[in-house]
Design a protein around this motif. Structure first.
Motif, PDB file in Angstrom:
ATOM      1  N   ARG A  43      16.919  67.411  67.152  1.00 20.28           N
ATOM      2  CA  ARG A  43      16.764  66.087  66.534  1.00 20.28           C
ATOM      3  C   ARG A  43      17.131  64.995  67.527  1.00 20.28           C
TER       4      ARG A  43
ATOM      5  N   TYR B 249      10.857  68.103  60.924  1.00 23.93           N
ATOM      6  CA  TYR B 249      11.238  67.717  59.563  1.00 23.93           C
ATOM      7  C   TYR B 249      10.566  68.613  58.528  1.00 23.93           C
ATOM      8  N   GLN B 250       9.327  69.016  58.802  1.00 21.80           N
ATOM      9  CA  GLN B 250       8.609  69.911  57.892  1.00 21.80           C
ATOM     10  C   GLN B 250       9.355  71.225  57.762  1.00 21.80           C
TER      11      GLN B 250
ATOM     12  N   ALA C 231      12.421  71.756  58.277  1.00 21.11           N
ATOM     13  CA  ALA C 231      13.726  71.531  57.635  1.00 21.11           C
ATOM     14  C   ALA C 231      13.574  71.233  56.148  1.00 21.11           C
ATOM     15  N   GLY C 232      12.340  71.102  55.652  1.00 21.60           N
ATOM     16  CA  GLY C 232      12.122  70.827  54.235  1.00 21.60           C
ATOM     17  C   GLY C 232      12.150  69.360  53.868  1.00 21.60           C
ATOM     18  N   ASP C 233      12.261  68.462  54.854  1.00 17.96           N
ATOM     19  CA  ASP C 233      12.269  67.021  54.587  1.00 17.96           C
ATOM     20  C   ASP C 233      10.824  66.529  54.683  1.00 17.96           C
TER      21      ASP C 233
ATOM     22  N   GLU D  43       9.177  64.135  53.159  1.00 13.51           N
ATOM     23  CA  GLU D  43       8.931  62.685  53.211  1.00 13.51           C
ATOM     24  C   GLU D  43       8.956  62.186  54.655  1.00 13.51           C
ATOM     25  N   MET D  44      10.004  62.570  55.413  1.00 17.25           N
ATOM     26  CA  MET D  44      10.086  62.155  56.824  1.00 17.25           C
ATOM     27  C   MET D  44       8.989  62.821  57.659  1.00 17.25           C
ATOM     28  N   SER D  45       8.694  64.075  57.316  1.00 12.22           N
ATOM     29  CA  SER D  45       7.638  64.784  58.051  1.00 12.22           C
ATOM     30  C   SER D  45       6.305  64.064  57.898  1.00 12.22           C
TER      31      SER D  45
ATOM     32  N   THR E 208       1.935  70.299  55.572  1.00 10.07           N
ATOM     33  CA  THR E 208       3.065  69.636  54.922  1.00 10.07           C
ATOM     34  C   THR E 208       2.720  69.229  53.491  1.00 10.07           C
TER      35      THR E 208
ATOM     36  N   SER F 117       4.502  70.471  50.066  1.00 13.75           N
ATOM     37  CA  SER F 117       5.104  69.502  49.141  1.00 13.75           C
ATOM     38  C   SER F 117       4.419  69.506  47.782  1.00 13.75           C
TER      39      SER F 117
END
Length: 784
Positions: free
Chosen positions: A650, A680-681, A683-685, A687-689, A719, A723
């Motif tokens: 990061r 980020y994808q 990591a499961g985030d 929205e940021m991805s 992604t 999601s």
């Protein structure tokens, strides 16, 4: 007695052919032919004297000969309308017994000749040897019954040394349809009016062969009635808007084989079908070339077809094999070019001279920009030359600003170039085109990668004097290069082979092209062109280092696709670094280390990749090269993430994004955002991805980096599926698939198909999902 009759009688009595008499008298063969046919009734006195002397006539014979050539002052006695019916000419030549194919063209002609209610005027145009006369005669015979008042044939000799004048042609036609002596006017306008009157009440067909231009035939056209005129010409006959035009192209491969069968015999052809197909291809589907080849085989029964195919395989001797006395393919092309060269305007002569230069570069076609560089002129002059040649069917217009030479015409143009253009001038022409391509390549680099590590090398070279168009953005330059893709390797290989082209010109092009290939994924092209460049790279170690650095990246991408071994890539990158070190080029050394870091990461050597990345970062800091530091951080971040060092990953990506933003390095920023979005994808985030991946997509679209764009869209699609947004997932994956179909790196296309199949399956579209999985499987099978 008429002059034509006496000339024919005296010539035969002396045993002279028309050709021999022409040589002795200094009069053209065409002129003698026209005089004997009565097309020319009143030759000049010097011509009469020259012929009489050449035939050795006695004094009495010379007197009679001269008197027959003088115009009569007393009208001849004409038969009354009751005493003689108007003659019905039947002058069509025999149709070619080997005629085959052309079904649609022949139907078009027959329809045009029989379906109208007024005068029909049809022009058949095409390149020399396309079979214009053959199909015209065939069509004329097919409809002859529709024209009971006669069928006249006249060769206008439009491309010979002595073309018929309109008055001579009118004289011939008027006599064919019943006039003689003083009834035949001696002024063009009067003769044309008389012909229109003669034909007004008749239904006759006139075949005018080998017309030079519209001016030669305008006076020969009927005005009313239901007669028809069929015209053949190599020109487009501009200025005849009333004519229906049939542009005669080449035969199809199947028609070419049928032509061989018609002359050689079906059994013989089908027994050696592969060789027959090779002969058809070598003849360029040109009827004249095929007829000559078929004629040779028909008279050489012991020749296997493979023998002739082998003779035609050598491009340097191909036209020699397609010669049949004065009727050969080369002779046919000579007529068009020599006629153009003999034209009265400077423009025509420039076009004739340009033709030979257009045969110099290897490549399938010519754009206006390339033509202008070959000729070393502006684009307007080049366009004029191309259009003049196009009007004669010596080049073909594929699209606006793009032209092509038929295969045999390319061979012929190259022959003329070898005969009329010295090696130094040919090399200079190729060099100018290399510079044109190099200019577009380096403009794309400067516009899209303004701090590229290859730019210092380029700027140290002599500037390109005339590189053609200037581009406003990277995408425009790359788009133009897209259209030149198939020429780049061909011309580079030619430049290395021919000699006389500076090695630096070749290196400048090849090193400049790598970003083009990298944004498109044309790795096989890139591999070939860079290996070609290595043949001349030894005299410039820095240039060689750049080529080997680029080659290292290419070899790895090909290894990932199953073609090669990663060790070859890594070896090239180490060699590149050594060369940069040997010439104290820190910028190049950092670039080689950055590339090495990227390849080691892809190869799974993550810690070694980090070490190489940190070495490149150290040099970039020393150079105060911000964008270079961003690339180093991206490489480090990629490998840290694969070692599950999430915080270090990061931190590296954030540094890369910040530095790229500060230096406005848009491509570096796109790559950093792509890597960050994927992190980020994972990591499961989501929205940021999605935010970072959308930003990356925007950058790559603006830069026309198709390969990175397909990758970013693929990751967006993945992604969105993760999601839960299947509709957006499929939309982005479909876009990625469209791009990767044209621009492929050997890996991404497969992944996109797989991801799309997963999203389609999840959405319930099992049929399409299965189709996409099959396509993905086919790719893996293709890799072996």
């Amino acid at each position: 007695m008429e002059f034509a009759t006496l000339l024919h009688r005296y010539r035969k009595a002396t045993g002279l052919t028309q050709e021999k008499l022409a040589g002795k008298a200094g009069v053209s063969v065409a002129a003698i032919g026209a005089l004997e046919r009565g097309v020319r009734r009143f030759p000049r006195s010097e011509t009469v004297n020259a012929l009489a002397y050449a035939m050795g006539l006695t004094a009495d014979e010379r007197k009679a000969f001269a008197e027959s050539a003088r115009r009569q002052t007393v009208p001849a006695i004409r038969p009354s309308a009751e005493s003689a019916a108007p003659p019905v000419p039947r002058q069509l030549p025999l149709p070619d017994p080997s005629f085959t194919g052309r079904t649609a063209d022949l139907a078009t002609l027959q329809t045009a000749l029989t379906s109208g209610t007024g005068v029909a005027i049809i022009a058949i145009t095409g390149m020399g040897g396309a079979g214009k006369t053959t199909i015209a005669v065939k069509a004329a015979h097919a409809v002859a019954a529709e024209y009971p008042d006669g069928q006249a044939y006249l060769d206008l000799h439009g491309y010979g040394p002595d073309p018929l004048s309109p008055l001579e042609a009118l004289n011939y036609l008027l006599r064919a349809f019943g006039l003689s002596g003083a009834d035949v006017p001696v002024q063009v306008d009067e003769a044309a009016a008389r012909l229109r009157s003669q034909l007004a009440g008749r239904r006759a067909l006139i075949l005018l062969d080998n017309a030079r231009d519209a001016a030669q035939v305008e006076a020969l056209l009927p005005g009313t009635g239901r007669s028809a005129v069929l015209i053949t010409s190599r020109h487009e006959l501009a200025g005849m808007p009333t004519a229906q035009v049939l542009r005669l192209g080449l035969l199809s491969a199947a028609e070419g084989l049928d032509l061989l069968r018609a002359t050689v015999g079906a059994t013989r052809v089908d027994r050696e079908l592969e060789a027959a197909q090779e002969i058809v291809e070598a003849c360029g589907l040109l009827p004249l070339a095929l007829k000559i080849s078929a004629g040779r085989l028909a008279t050489r029964l012991q020749w296997p077809l493979t023998h002739l195919a082998g003779l035609l395989r050598d491009e340097r001797r191909r036209l020699d094999q397609l010669e049949d006395q004065e009727l050969g393919v080369r002779a046919s092309f000579d007529v068009s070019i020599d006629d153009l060269a003999a034209g009265g305007s400077d423009r025509e002569q420039r076009a004739a001279a340009a033709f030979a230069l257009f045969g110099v570069p290897d490549g399938p076609d010519l754009t206006v920009e390339v033509a202008a560089r070959l000729l070393d002129c502006d684009e307007h002059v080049a366009t004029d030359a191309l259009e003049d040649l196009c009007n004669l069917h010596l080049v073909e217009s594929l699209a606006p600003r793009r032209y092509r030479l038929h295969d045999l015409l390319r061979v012929y143009a190259r022959e003329r170039a070898q005969a009329s253009i010295g090696p130094a001038e040919q090399a200079a022409a190729v060099n100018r085109v290399l510079d044109l391509y190099a200019s577009a390549a380096w403009q794309s680099t400067e516009l899209g990668f303004p701090r590229s590590g290859r730019l210092p090398w380029y700027r140290a070279q002599p500037p390109i004097v005339n590189g053609g168009p200037k581009y406003d953005d990277m995408g425009s330059a790359l788009s133009w290069l897209d259209g030149q893709r198939h020429h780049l390797l061909a011309l580079t290989s030619q430049a290395v082979r021919m000699g006389g082209v500076p090695a630096m010109a070749i290196l400048r092009l090849v090193i400049g092209l790598h970003p083009f290939y990298a944004t498109r994924g044309h790795w096989l092209d890139c591999l070939r062109i860079e290996r070609t460049a290595l043949e001349v790279a030894a005299e410039d170690p820095r240039g060689e280092a750049h080529v080997r650095s680029d080659l290292g990246l290419v070899l790895y991408d090909l290894a990932r696709a199953g073609a090669g071994h990663p060790d070859d890539s890594i070896a090239e990158l180490h060699r590149s670094r050594e060369l940069f070190e040997s010439v104290d080029d820190l910028v190049g050394e950092a670039l080689a280390l950055a590339n090495l870091s990227h390849v080691l990461d892809l190869n799974g050597d993550y810690q070694q990749a980090i070490d190489a990345g940190e070495q490149s970062l150290t040099i970039y800091r020393k150079l105060d090269d911000g964008p270079g530091q961003a690339i180093a951080y991206i490489n480090i971040g990629n490998s840290q993430g694969k070692l599950r060092r999430t915080q270090a990953q990061r931190s590296a990506y954030d540094e890369a994004i910040a530095i790229s933003t500060r230096y406005d390095a848009q491509h570096h920023l796109g790559i950093a955002l792509l890597g960050s979005g994927v992190a980020y994808q994972l990591a499961g985030d989501f929205e940021m991805s999605l935010d970072h991946l959308h930003q990356a997509t925007t950058k790559f679209e603006a830069l026309s980096d198709q390969l990175s764009l397909a990758e970013a869209l693929d990751e967006l699609g993945l992604t969105y599926r993760l999601s839960g947004n299947l509709e957006s997932s499929i939309t982005h994956l479909d876009k990625a698939l469209t791009i990767s179909t044209h621009y492929d790196d050997g890996q991404r296309h497969y992944l996109i198909l797989t991801h799309l199949a997963d999203s389609l399956e999840a959405s319930g579209d099992h049929t399409t999902a299965a189709e996409r999985r099959t396509q993905a499987t086919d790719i893996t099978k293709g890799r072996g």
